[in-house]
Design an enzyme around this catalytic site. Structure first.
Site, PDB file in Angstrom:
ATOM      1  N   CYS A   1     -10.202  -1.045 -10.681  1.00 19.88           N
ATOM      2  CA  CYS A   1      -9.572  -0.001  -9.868  1.00 19.88           C
ATOM      3  C   CYS A   1      -8.238  -0.475  -9.298  1.00 19.88           C
ATOM      4  CB  CYS A   1     -10.505   0.458  -8.755  1.00 19.88           C
ATOM      5  SG  CYS A   1     -11.006  -0.853  -7.648  1.00 19.88           S
TER       6      CYS A   1
ATOM      7  N   HIS B   1       0.802  -1.216   0.000  1.00 13.77           N
ATOM      8  CA  HIS B   1       0.000   0.000   0.000  1.00 13.77           C
ATOM      9  C   HIS B   1       0.838   1.270   0.000  1.00 13.77           C
ATOM     10  CE1 HIS B   1      -3.297  -2.792   0.506  1.00 13.77           C
ATOM     11  NE2 HIS B   1      -3.941  -1.858  -0.165  1.00 13.77           N
TER      12      HIS B   1
ATOM     13  N   ASP C   1      -5.342  -7.448  -5.618  1.00  9.66           N
ATOM     14  CA  ASP C   1      -5.578  -8.644  -4.818  1.00  9.66           C
ATOM     15  C   ASP C   1      -5.907  -9.844  -5.690  1.00  9.66           C
ATOM     16  OD1 ASP C   1      -5.152  -8.099  -2.054  1.00  9.66           O
ATOM     17  OD2 ASP C   1      -6.795  -6.666  -2.179  1.00  9.66           O
TER      18      ASP C   1
ATOM     19  N   GLU D   1     -12.205  -9.290  -6.365  1.00 11.80           N
ATOM     20  CA  GLU D   1     -10.758  -9.331  -6.098  1.00 11.80           C
ATOM     21  C   GLU D   1     -10.329 -10.648  -5.456  1.00 11.80           C
ATOM     22  OE1 GLU D   1      -9.537  -6.121  -3.532  1.00 11.80           O
ATOM     23  OE2 GLU D   1     -11.325  -6.220  -2.306  1.00 11.80           O
TER      24      GLU D   1
HETATM   25  C1  PEP Z   1      -7.089  -4.115  -5.391  1.00 12.06           C
HETATM   26  O1  PEP Z   1      -6.959  -5.066  -4.636  1.00 12.06           O
HETATM   27  O2  PEP Z   1      -6.849  -4.156  -6.614  1.00 12.06           O
HETATM   28  C2  PEP Z   1      -7.572  -2.825  -4.868  1.00 12.06           C
HETATM   29  C3  PEP Z   1      -7.872  -1.844  -5.681  1.00 12.06           C
HETATM   30  O3  PEP Z   1      -7.645  -2.671  -3.528  1.00 12.06           O
HETATM   31  P1  PEP Z   1      -6.377  -2.489  -2.545  1.00 12.06           P
HETATM   32  O4  PEP Z   1      -5.162  -2.265  -3.384  1.00 12.06           O
HETATM   33  O5  PEP Z   1      -6.689  -1.331  -1.673  1.00 12.06           O
HETATM   34  O6  PEP Z   1      -6.347  -3.779  -1.806  1.00 12.06           O
HETATM   35 MG    MG Z   2      -7.855  -5.052  -2.690  1.00 15.61          MG
END
Ligand code: PEP
Ligand code: MG
Length: 753
Positions: A674, A362, A627, A603
């Site tokens: 996303c 993250h 994910d 995901e």
């Molecule tokens: C993902 O998993 O692609 C996502 C957009 O969520 P995060 O990266 O916050 O887990």
């Molecule tokens: Mg995610």
């Protein structure tokens, strides 16, 4: 055997540089195995020869002089075959090569094993004996285990050596490989972020004001001594006199005649107090750890605890923590956090290096959103020694350069200037639509989390927010924000983008996102209590959040709610019941406003297979490819060691992405993406062709993706998609997409730039 291994590795670990590490290895391995000779040959990357670098038992005068090419002699053969060679009489082997003057004529038995780190043969470890005999199975197993364990330590020592030498004249250039975190180049001065009170993570620093450092050290020492005396007084009478005497031992350790005096001497020599303390304490900790007797060995823990206490006081009183950050600051740390990033003024923060984590952690996502070139997973970087050094961060290749030669530095400066020019050109795209040459429109949205994202996103021409990570404001607090606090935060987001849609994801904590005030301790956090699993188990948290979102939406009407980590239909149904109930209750309380569109993230692999059933229940789907990729490929998105297996273009990932798009289309529901793949210009081309209705990405990527899509036709993207869907590995897909960029005059957007 385990004990011996552990001791040797520990000792080598504590070495200051490669030479010292190799000397320890040959001495300790020879003693442990009872052989007459132990030597190490290290590969020189320039000549690709194995240089005789350390020995016990052969002619030390030839150290650094003698060498063998790969495949040459027995050492070269071990390196070439990447496996041990165990011989009763080395000289009779056809590959044997006589090295003049090295003095191995007297030794017949030979056992050589390769030293391999991350698939790279670093060198060869050899033991020899006069007696004609094959080394037995135990010997071979010992040496193989030793070499496997030492490989990482040696790789680390190699880089540490390069950094050490920088203090002297004639610094060697060094390149430390990591993983690309956020694209771009940065040249700047390192500021090391050390975790609180960690003796092993204190950067080295030379200071002028020795008197002030000495005073600070004395104060910290007095404070710890006073603490110990207070505890000692409290426990008098409750402990036996013998146990109680331990407190006197502790006080004695800190005394001027012992550790206290050693630290003071280093400070007088110019080291800052924290660094001097750390050096002395580590030396003593290692000393205790090496002791044979287990009782004494365990005292290492006490010494460490005492040192940590003194360090805590030093750090608490350290006013230099309100740092004057350098103009071009590169933040370096074992594990960087969002909070650490926030401490440096944005216009001074030019680069980031994290020893842990990978491109999908993250912190890397945050860095991309903020447009800060970042290298993750630089595991061999001796980061604590880099304070105030100039380094180059290559966020494209995922590499850090120390002591670059002038030509290399200039090349990076040119790349940096080129990037600035491209970004300037891209500004012109702000108000133009994302439309292909044959008129296909594809809305580009942004992912947000921090308030700073808002301004940047609007500047880049975002048409909406596809993912607002609500956990970010939760992460930056020391308790759960109240419903009203949340309402205000959400209102700000909704207002800033209105009338554009803002997709708010309900709390996605767990995995690598731990709230300091709500710790989740698990062996397997990515497969554990995460996302919707947590919030369904805590409806009070979920309901407060949903109510805050709905209230914030009053009078604006641009909210969309999205649910993370859904792995079965029951979870979705339960969440829908709670959201609808909140909405009804709010209406009863007098709030106006429609129920917003509700969507679900795809995901988890199970959600791919159930995408149609999910789509029927909601208003939209959005793929979380970060994910989804980690779960499909069983590759931890945060683990640097397996990062090269994390392929967004893996055929299995591409098939899953296409099948989700088709599921949405069959149910007449829009599908977005996303995950970070949406912001990769190459990935965006595929998403366009698969029929995704919206791409949501970090603000930095948006103009790049727009530029690429505006230079292509939808029809061409579909042709290329058809080609790559027939391919069997990610590398081939990448090559095909790179070629598309080149043939479309878009090479500066390819990955291999
Ligand atoms: C993902 O998993 O692609 C996502 C957009 O969520 P995060 O990266 O916050 O887990
Ligand atoms: Mg995610």
């Amino acid at each position: 055997m385990l004990e011996t291994l552990r001791h040797i590795v520990q000792e080598v670990n504590a070495a200051e540089g490669l030479n010292e590490a190799l000397d320890i290895i040959v001495r300790r391995v020879r003693d442990a195995m009872g052989t007459e000779v132990c030597s190490v040959y290290m590969r020189d990357p320039l000549s690709n020869r194995y240089i005789f670098r350390a020995t016990e038992g052969l002619n030390k005068r030839l150290v650094g002089q003698a060498s063998l090419a790969s495949g040459e002699g027995l050492v070269g053969l071990v390196a070439e075959r990447e496996e041990p060679i165990n011989l009763e009489d080395a000289e009779t082997h056809p590959a044997f090569q006589f090295l003049q003057g090295i003095g191995e004529e007297a030794f017949h038995a030979f056992l050589g094993v390769p030293i391999i780190h991350q698939r790279d043969v670093l060198g060869v470890l050899v033991v020899q004996q006069a007696q004609r005999r094959r080394f037995d199975e135990d010997d071979e197993a010992f040496l193989v285990t030793m070499s496997a364990q030492l490989a990482g330590v040696i790789a680390h020592a190699q880089v540490t050596g390069a950094v050490q030498e920088e203090l002297l004249d004639g610094a060697e250039p060094a390149r430390i490989n990591g993983i690309p975190g956020a694209p771009g180049i940065a040249i700047g001065t390192v500021v090391v972020v050390s975790p609180e009170a960690d003796l092993f993570a204190v950067p080295k620093r030379i200071v002028n004001n020795r008197r002030a450092e000495l005073r600070a050290f004395r104060q910290a020492l007095n404070a710890v001594q006073a603490d110990i005396r207070a505890v000692s007084d409290n426990l008098r009478g409750e402990m036996s006199a013998e146990d109680h005497a331990l407190f006197d031992v502790y006080l004695g350790i800190l005394d001027d005649s012992a550790i206290g005096g050693e630290v003071a001497a280093l400070i007088k020599a110019g080291h800052w107090a924290q660094g001097a303390l750390s050096q002395v304490m580590i030396k003593h900790i290692r000393h205790f750890e090496r002791m044979e007797h287990s009782y004494l060995r365990e005292r290492a823990v006490d010494v460490k605890d005492l040192g940590t206490r003194v360090l805590s006081y030093l750090q608490a009183n350290d006013t230099s923590r309100d740092k004057d950050y350098p103009e071009q600051c590169i933040l370096v740390g074992e594990e960087l956090t969002a909070t650490a990033l926030g401490e440096v003024p944005r216009d001074q923060l030019v680069g980031l290096i994290s020893v842990r984590g990978s491109g999908n952690s993250h912190v890397a996502i945050l860095a991309r959103a903020m447009g800060i070139p970042t290298v993750m997973g630089a595991v061999d970087l001796p980061y604590a020694r880099l304070q105030d050094r100039e380094v180059i961060v290559d966020g494209y290749q995922g590499a850090v350069h120390l002591n670059p030669v002038p030509e290399v530095r200039q090349r990076f400066q040119d790349l940096l200037n080129e990037d600035l020019a491209i970004n300037k050109d891209l500004e012109a795209l702000r108000d133009l639509p994302c439309e292909t040459l044959d008129g296909h429109r594809l809305p580009l949205w942004v992912n947000t989390g921090l308030m700073v994202d808002v301004g940047r996103s609007l500047d880049q021409g975002a048409e909406g927010v596809g993912l607002y990570r609500t956990e970010v404001p939760f992460l930056l607090r020391d308790r759960f924000p109240s419903e009203e606090e949340q309402r205000q935060i959400y209102r700000e987001q909704l207002q800033a983008f209105a009338p554009r849609p803002v997709t708010m994801r309900t709390l996605d904590i767990g995995g690598d996102k731990a709230l300091p005030y709500f710790p989740i301790e698990e062996d397997n956090p990515f497969l554990g209590w995460r996302g919707i699993r947590v919030t369904l188990d805590h409806p009070e948290i979920f309901l407060a959040q949903v109510r805050a979102m709905l209230k914030a939406n009053e009078g604006l009407g641009n909210l969309r709610i999205m649910l993370p980590m859904v792995s079965n239909i029951a979870e979705l149904d339960e969440a829908l019941v709670l959201i609808r109930r909140s909405h009804r209750e709010l209406q009863q309380e007098g709030f106006a406003g429609e129920l917003p569109p509700i969507g679900v993230m795809v995901e988890v692999p199970s959600a791919v297979y159930q995408a149609r059933a999910l789509a029927r229940r909601v208003d939209f789907l959005s793929v979380g490819s970060n994910d989804l990729t980690q779960y499909l490929l069983a590759v931890d998105r945060n683990n640097a060691r397996v990062a090269d297996l994390y392929h967004s273009f893996h055929p299995a990932v591409l098939q899953a992405l296409r099948s989700v798009a088709e599921a949405g289309q069959s149910e007449g529901k829009p599908v977005g993406i996303c995950g970070e793949l949406a912001g990769d210009p190459l990935g965006a081309v595929l998403m366009l062709a698969m029929g995704y209705n919206v791409l949501s990405m970090n603000a930095t990527s948006l103009p790049r993706v727009k530029q690429v899509l505006r230079k292509l036709t939808h029809a061409r993207a579909c042709e290329v998609l058809a080609e790559v869907m027939a391919m069997e590995d990610a590398a081939a897909v990448t090559r095909r997409l790179e070629a598309l960029m080149v043939e479309s005059g878009l090479q500066s957007f390819s990955r291999s730039r």
